[in-house]
Scaffold this active site. Structure first.
Site, short mmCIF file in Angstrom:
data_model
loop_
_atom_site.label_atom_id
_atom_site.label_comp_id
_atom_site.label_asym_id
_atom_site.label_seq_id
_atom_site.Cartn_x
_atom_site.Cartn_y
_atom_site.Cartn_z
N CYS A 143 0.54 -1.42 0.04
CA CYS A 143 0.34 0.13 0.10
C CYS A 143 1.14 1.33 0.31
O CYS A 143 1.32 1.74 1.07
CB CYS A 143 -0.69 -0.02 1.33
SG CYS A 143 -1.76 1.59 1.57
N CYS A 146 -0.46 4.59 2.25
CA CYS A 146 -0.08 3.88 3.53
C CYS A 146 1.23 4.43 4.00
O CYS A 146 1.72 4.57 4.47
CB CYS A 146 -0.49 2.61 3.99
SG CYS A 146 -2.36 1.94 3.03
N ASP A 147 2.44 3.74 3.07
CA ASP A 147 3.68 3.47 3.79
C ASP A 147 4.77 3.92 2.74
O ASP A 147 5.90 4.27 3.18
CB ASP A 147 4.39 1.94 3.87
CG ASP A 147 3.37 1.10 4.30
OD1 ASP A 147 2.69 2.01 5.13
OD2 ASP A 147 3.31 0.15 3.93
#
Ligand code: NDP
Length: 318
Positions: A143, A146-147
């Protein structure tokens, strides 16, 4: 056979647990069948159990670890009396009401339910190579939203040649100094516009005919071993992150032949609702969302499913 429950929720990611919190507070005495511990996202808590820090879930200005966020949601659902069952659903029968749900190896239906909220989520397809699962959340990610932030000014690899991979690669160039896009063939599957965008991005290098063979690193990713699929030559690629973007798979095998699905296997819900083709069965979270796929949108959709179920139950009494 047990008494008929008003609400049975299958799956315990952000969608399922939010549905549990809402239906428990509405005194519907929900049962949530949360799954069983495993090393994939098909486990209690869902995909967030495989991430480290979550910085984009509102309400946590300093961020929160994915597993901790899920433990908090679970505790909140338990606080209002949700019956949390650690087991896997093995079979469902939605052909008549009350609906039947089997857990584990039970021969008789384990639960009868007036309404069912399906929130079994989706999982990222993985490469299944050495080091990948060990370093998941420590340099290996599925992701970028997200990261990506954690890879500021670092070189990273993105694996895949579809729209997801190119979208992730483009997004990651906001942070990374360079993105190596590892494509297993000499062709991209992605749409032309995404290809044009990736090719025009000076920070993306497309590495054709190349697949990762192993992810290395003690605590975090240090490098990959990659192979040229034509020459079979192996080499090291020094990157501190590997984003796997080779597609997702919704966890819908249980519902085949019972709930309407899109050609890609995701459940169909009436637009703007969680209503499926079976009255009384609702679908929430990633299992019916192949577009947004965020924890917060899943949680929102779990809330919708709870309200849809509550209103449906009320309507049955009229
Ligand atoms: P796709 O199935 O479209 O693409 C998967 C990619 O991963 C392919 O390039 C495939 O290679 C590659 N791949 C598969 N397995 C492996 C493996 N083991 N090793 C290396 N590479 C592998 O999945 P996406 O998630 O990209 O897209 C899913 C759907 O969502 C598509 O319809 C897409 O258009 C859509 N989507 C649209 C977006 C947008 O419009 N903005 C954004 C994201 C997704 P190969 O080609 O060789 O099979």
């Amino acid at each position: 056979m047990s008494e008929t429950k008003e609400v049975v929720i299958i799956g315990s990611g952000p969608a399922g647990l939010t549905a549990a919190i809402y239906t428990a507070r509405a005194s519907l005495n929900p049962v949530i069948i949360e799954g069983e511990p495993s090393s994939t996202s098909d486990q209690p808590g869902g995909q967030l159990m495989l991430t480290t820090e979550v910085e984009n879930f509102p309400g946590f200005p300093e961020g929160i670890m994915g597993p901790e966020l899920m433990q908090n949601m679970r505790a909140q659902a338990a606080r209002f009396g949700t019956d949390i069952v650690t087991a896997k659903v093995s079979k469902v029968d939605f052909s008549e009401r009350p609906f039947k749900i089997w857990v584990g190896r039970d021969e008789e239906p384990t639960y009868l339910a007036e309404t069912v909220i399906v929130s079994t989520g989706a999982q990222s397809l993985m490469l299944d190579i050495p080091g990948e699962s060990r370093l998941m959340g420590y340099g290996v990610s599925t992701c970028a939203t997200c990261d990506g932030f954690f890879f500021r000014d670092q070189e990273i690899a993105v694996v895949g040649g579809g729209d997801s991979a190119l979208e992730e690669a483009n997004f990651l160039t906001k942070f990374a100094s360079k993105v190596h896009l590892l494509v297993r063939r000499d062709e991209l599957r992605a749409s032309q516009i995404m290809q044009d965008r990736a090719m025009a991005n000076p920070k993306i290098e497309i590495v054709w005919n190349t697949s990762p063979l192993e992810v290395h690193g003690e605590q975090t990713v240090s490098h990959l071993t990659v192979v040229d699929n034509i020459t079979k030559e192996e080499r090291e690629l020094k990157v501190s992150g590997m984003f796997v973007a080779i597609g997702h798979k919704p966890n819908t095998a249980l519902f085949e032949g019972q709930l309407d699905m899109k050609p890609n296997g995701y459940l169909v819900a009436e637009p703007g609702t969680t209503i499926t083709n079976v009255p009384g069965v609702f679908a929430s979270g990633d299992v019916q969302d192949d577009y947004y796929r965020q924890a917060i949108t899943a949680a929102g959709s779990g809330c919708q499913a709870a309200l849809d179920a509550e209103r449906w139950l009320e309507a049955q009494q009229d």
